[in-house]
Scaffold this active site. Sequence first.
Site, PDB file in Angstrom:
ATOM      1  N   GLY A 264       3.332   1.792  -5.765  1.00 32.13           N
ATOM      2  CA  GLY A 264       4.299   2.280  -4.792  1.00 32.13           C
ATOM      3  C   GLY A 264       3.661   2.309  -3.414  1.00 32.13           C
ATOM      4  N   SER A 265       4.170   3.168  -2.571  1.00 35.59           N
ATOM      5  CA  SER A 265       3.705   3.205  -1.186  1.00 35.59           C
ATOM      6  C   SER A 265       2.342   3.891  -1.081  1.00 35.59           C
ATOM      7  CB  SER A 265       4.725   3.958  -0.338  1.00 35.59           C
ATOM      8  OG  SER A 265       4.854   5.277  -0.826  1.00 35.59           O
ATOM      9  N   THR A 266       1.639   3.563  -0.030  1.00 38.10           N
ATOM     10  CA  THR A 266       0.326   4.164   0.214  1.00 38.10           C
ATOM     11  C   THR A 266       0.453   5.674   0.413  1.00 38.10           C
ATOM     12  OG1 THR A 266      -0.551   2.121   1.125  1.00 38.10           O
ATOM     13  CG2 THR A 266      -1.638   4.147   1.813  1.00 38.10           C
ATOM     14  N   GLU A 267       1.516   6.071   1.098  1.00 35.49           N
ATOM     15  CA  GLU A 267       1.734   7.493   1.362  1.00 35.49           C
ATOM     16  C   GLU A 267       1.841   8.284   0.049  1.00 35.49           C
ATOM     17  OE1 GLU A 267       5.505   8.028   3.133  1.00 35.49           O
ATOM     18  OE2 GLU A 267       5.131  10.118   3.692  1.00 35.49           O
TER      19      GLU A 267
ATOM     20  N   GLY B  49       0.964   7.168  -2.905  1.00 38.91           N
ATOM     21  CA  GLY B  49      -0.265   6.918  -3.667  1.00 38.91           C
ATOM     22  C   GLY B  49      -1.344   7.948  -3.346  1.00 38.91           C
TER      23      GLY B  49
ATOM     24  N   GLU C  25      -1.696   0.791  -7.031  1.00 39.36           N
ATOM     25  CA  GLU C  25      -1.304  -0.474  -6.386  1.00 39.36           C
ATOM     26  C   GLU C  25      -0.372  -0.101  -5.253  1.00 39.36           C
ATOM     27  OE1 GLU C  25      -2.411  -3.392  -6.951  1.00 39.36           O
ATOM     28  OE2 GLU C  25      -3.095  -3.501  -9.033  1.00 39.36           O
TER      29      GLU C  25
ATOM     30  N   LYS D 190       7.722   6.418 -15.918  1.00 41.67           N
ATOM     31  CA  LYS D 190       8.695   6.974 -14.972  1.00 41.67           C
ATOM     32  C   LYS D 190       9.070   5.838 -14.025  1.00 41.67           C
ATOM     33  CE  LYS D 190       9.383   8.609 -11.300  1.00 41.67           C
ATOM     34  NZ  LYS D 190      10.357   8.013 -10.338  1.00 41.67           N
TER      35      LYS D 190
ATOM     36  N   CYS E 258       5.028  -6.352  -1.958  1.00 42.00           N
ATOM     37  CA  CYS E 258       3.771  -5.799  -1.430  1.00 42.00           C
ATOM     38  C   CYS E 258       2.862  -6.895  -0.914  1.00 42.00           C
ATOM     39  CB  CYS E 258       3.075  -4.992  -2.518  1.00 42.00           C
ATOM     40  SG  CYS E 258       2.856  -5.908  -4.037  1.00 42.00           S
TER      41      CYS E 258
ATOM     42  N   GLU F 137       3.659  -1.428   7.314  1.00 44.40           N
ATOM     43  CA  GLU F 137       4.403  -2.182   6.305  1.00 44.40           C
ATOM     44  C   GLU F 137       5.894  -1.927   6.505  1.00 44.40           C
ATOM     45  OE1 GLU F 137       4.427  -0.837   2.156  1.00 44.40           O
ATOM     46  OE2 GLU F 137       4.009  -2.906   1.567  1.00 44.40           O
TER      47      GLU F 137
HETATM   48  P1  NAD Z   1       7.376   4.844  -3.509  1.00 44.07           P
HETATM   49  O1  NAD Z   1       5.965   5.218  -3.223  1.00 44.07           O
HETATM   50  O2  NAD Z   1       8.456   5.433  -2.703  1.00 44.07           O
HETATM   51  O3  NAD Z   1       7.731   5.186  -5.035  1.00 44.07           O
HETATM   52  C1  NAD Z   1       6.998   4.647  -6.105  1.00 44.07           C
HETATM   53  C2  NAD Z   1       7.218   5.506  -7.338  1.00 44.07           C
HETATM   54  O4  NAD Z   1       6.632   6.778  -7.130  1.00 44.07           O
HETATM   55  C3  NAD Z   1       8.671   5.752  -7.682  1.00 44.07           C
HETATM   56  O5  NAD Z   1       8.816   5.753  -9.086  1.00 44.07           O
HETATM   57  C4  NAD Z   1       8.904   7.141  -7.116  1.00 44.07           C
HETATM   58  O6  NAD Z   1       9.972   7.815  -7.756  1.00 44.07           O
HETATM   59  C5  NAD Z   1       7.579   7.805  -7.412  1.00 44.07           C
HETATM   60  N1  NAD Z   1       7.252   8.961  -6.564  1.00 44.07           N
HETATM   61  C6  NAD Z   1       7.706   9.240  -5.328  1.00 44.07           C
HETATM   62  N2  NAD Z   1       7.204  10.411  -4.892  1.00 44.07           N
HETATM   63  C7  NAD Z   1       6.382  10.872  -5.867  1.00 44.07           C
HETATM   64  C8  NAD Z   1       5.549  12.019  -6.015  1.00 44.07           C
HETATM   65  N3  NAD Z   1       5.444  12.938  -5.063  1.00 44.07           N
HETATM   66  N4  NAD Z   1       4.843  12.154  -7.156  1.00 44.07           N
HETATM   67  C9  NAD Z   1       4.914  11.225  -8.113  1.00 44.07           C
HETATM   68  N5  NAD Z   1       5.694  10.120  -8.048  1.00 44.07           N
HETATM   69  C10 NAD Z   1       6.412   9.941  -6.931  1.00 44.07           C
HETATM   70  O7  NAD Z   1       7.416   3.252  -3.471  1.00 44.07           O
HETATM   71  P2  NAD Z   1       8.723   2.345  -3.560  1.00 44.07           P
HETATM   72  O8  NAD Z   1       9.532   2.598  -2.329  1.00 44.07           O
HETATM   73  O9  NAD Z   1       9.353   2.467  -4.895  1.00 44.07           O
HETATM   74  O10 NAD Z   1       8.078   0.880  -3.506  1.00 44.07           O
HETATM   75  C11 NAD Z   1       7.710   0.249  -2.317  1.00 44.07           C
HETATM   76  C12 NAD Z   1       6.222   0.386  -2.075  1.00 44.07           C
HETATM   77  O11 NAD Z   1       5.478  -0.054  -3.212  1.00 44.07           O
HETATM   78  C13 NAD Z   1       5.721  -0.487  -0.942  1.00 44.07           C
HETATM   79  O12 NAD Z   1       4.807   0.237  -0.173  1.00 44.07           O
HETATM   80  C14 NAD Z   1       5.023  -1.623  -1.652  1.00 44.07           C
HETATM   81  O13 NAD Z   1       4.033  -2.269  -0.894  1.00 44.07           O
HETATM   82  C15 NAD Z   1       4.448  -0.948  -2.842  1.00 44.07           C
HETATM   83  N6  NAD Z   1       4.185  -1.908  -3.898  1.00 44.07           N
HETATM   84  C16 NAD Z   1       2.895  -2.247  -4.194  1.00 44.07           C
HETATM   85  C17 NAD Z   1       2.622  -3.188  -5.179  1.00 44.07           C
HETATM   86  C18 NAD Z   1       1.222  -3.581  -5.518  1.00 44.07           C
HETATM   87  O14 NAD Z   1       1.025  -4.143  -6.567  1.00 44.07           O
HETATM   88  N7  NAD Z   1       0.243  -3.320  -4.673  1.00 44.07           N
HETATM   89  C19 NAD Z   1       3.671  -3.784  -5.857  1.00 44.07           C
HETATM   90  C20 NAD Z   1       4.987  -3.417  -5.542  1.00 44.07           C
HETATM   91  C21 NAD Z   1       5.225  -2.474  -4.566  1.00 44.07           C
END
Ligand code: NAD
Length: 478
Positions: A225-228, A230, A247, A172, A281, A382
């Site tokens: 994605g984001s910690t929130e 995650g 991550e 996804k 990130c 962040e």
């Molecule tokens: P995000 O958390 O908004 O979204 C990440 C993914 O999760 C997207 O595909 C989104 O559609 C999906 N998603 C959103 N809500 C969901 C839910 N309720 N259930 C399941 N899936 C859901 O993150 P973003 O805005 O796409 O990316 C930015 C964030 O990612 C930053 O916090 C960044 O630090 C982090 N990031 C971390 C790494 C790492 O390796 N540690 C790498 C890249 C980005």
Amino acid sequence: MTQELLLIADDRTPAASGQYSELIDPATGVAWASVAQGGAADIDRAVQAAAQAWPGWRRLSSRDRTRLLLRLAQLIRDNQESLAQLESRNVGKPLHDARIEVEMAADCFEFYAGAINKVGGTVNPVAAAGTSLTFREPIGVCGLIAPWNFPLVITAWKVAPALAMGNTLVLKPASLTPLTALRLGQLALEAGIPPGVLNVVPGAGAEAGAALIRHPLVRKISFTGSTEVGSQVMRLAANDIKRVTLELGGKSANLVFADADLERAVPQTLWSLVGNAGQDCCARSRLLIERPIYDEFIDRLELAFKSLKLGLPQQADTELGPLVSQGHRRRVQAYIDAGVQAGARLVCGGGPPQAEALQAGAFLAPTLFVDVEPQMQIFREEIFGPVLCALPFDTEDGAVAIANDSPYGLSGSIWTQDLSRALRLAKAIETGVLSINTGHSIHLEAPFGGVKRSGLGRELGLAGLDPYSELKSVFIAD
Ligand code: NAD
Ligand code: MN
């Protein structure tokens, strides 16, 4: 306007709901593609396809899986330019950067293709009379959820080790950036990877993403994605004890000591923050400078900030493109405004650039705050944009205390010529990845991931195979 469909088995198909979402070019504000929006029904179809493909894929010989992944790597290289164009336009990143990222994705498939026949189980010297064997087995259907900042690269970090270990996948991609993931799915079919092994279902996180995590046939979720979000992923996965790799976000510290080589430290401090317009990130967004060189370092950094070339992603001399969307730019701008409000000193940037050609896009001038207080919101949260927050420190222990006073622990850098100090700090700083005398974090061959709220588990290196396998112990009595 191109119209993109889901990829389930070898079918390009509209979503069951018939819904589409438009993609906006972040550099121009123009809608240029529309993408089918998968939901729970589409996720279910894709998971069924992956479950059907699993027995065949896991039984394939290690040599055959290696060959297929190598063929996919070659196809990625053969399509480097078109993939880079897609990624650049979709994310707004400079074309030059996107080309490098396509190479990184191909490198990743090559690495894991080569790893397949070099990792296996063990024979264990047990006390009982007999032979203890441990098999390393695939998990089954894995759900992969990717972010928008490095769509193809981060997808490769998940897809390559997961396929290498013999799992089948439903991917996804982020809602804003699904294009290279769909292309990757098609290239996998072209490479001869059987239909159903890699399915790609774009859609909203709260719908397609959540449906994937809830699906009973999915045994593992790998999320970046984001910690929130995650944290929500972990909660959803808890119902049936799904394996999770997370991550997540970061707020990494960059410690510059007075003995640092400033010729290297200044430009890399800049680039470890503004690369990908700060949407990284690993961005070293907290800058700690030893007091004796504080003023000089800030002066040099200001010059470097001001000489950055903002521009349209497709222009050859562009160093910095727009942010991914207007919505994200507003979010970053709100942080900047909060920093000004809190009394941090703004040295440069602080809002959109002046240039006429950039007014329609989500551009933001690279922003440098100095004399920041460690308790300020801009220093703690962040921001995920080109915003750097600097402050001076007086002692090594004081610097470590500030660096560790963060909910995050993903990456970071130390600049010093003193080897003992560098090693002392490398042990003291709470982070998953640490770089000494460089602002660079990623090595394909070494594990990558965070501590504290930056995540759970590791990707890359041979360790990157562990989260896609289970160990089974078998005992044969003498
Ligand atoms: P995000 O958390 O908004 O979204 C990440 C993914 O999760 C997207 O595909 C989104 O559609 C999906 N998603 C959103 N809500 C969901 C839910 N309720 N259930 C399941 N899936 C859901 O993150 P973003 O805005 O796409 O990316 C930015 C964030 O990612 C930053 O916090 C960044 O630090 C982090 N990031 C971390 C790494 C790492 O390796 N540690 C790498 C890249 C980005
Ligand atoms: Mn987001």
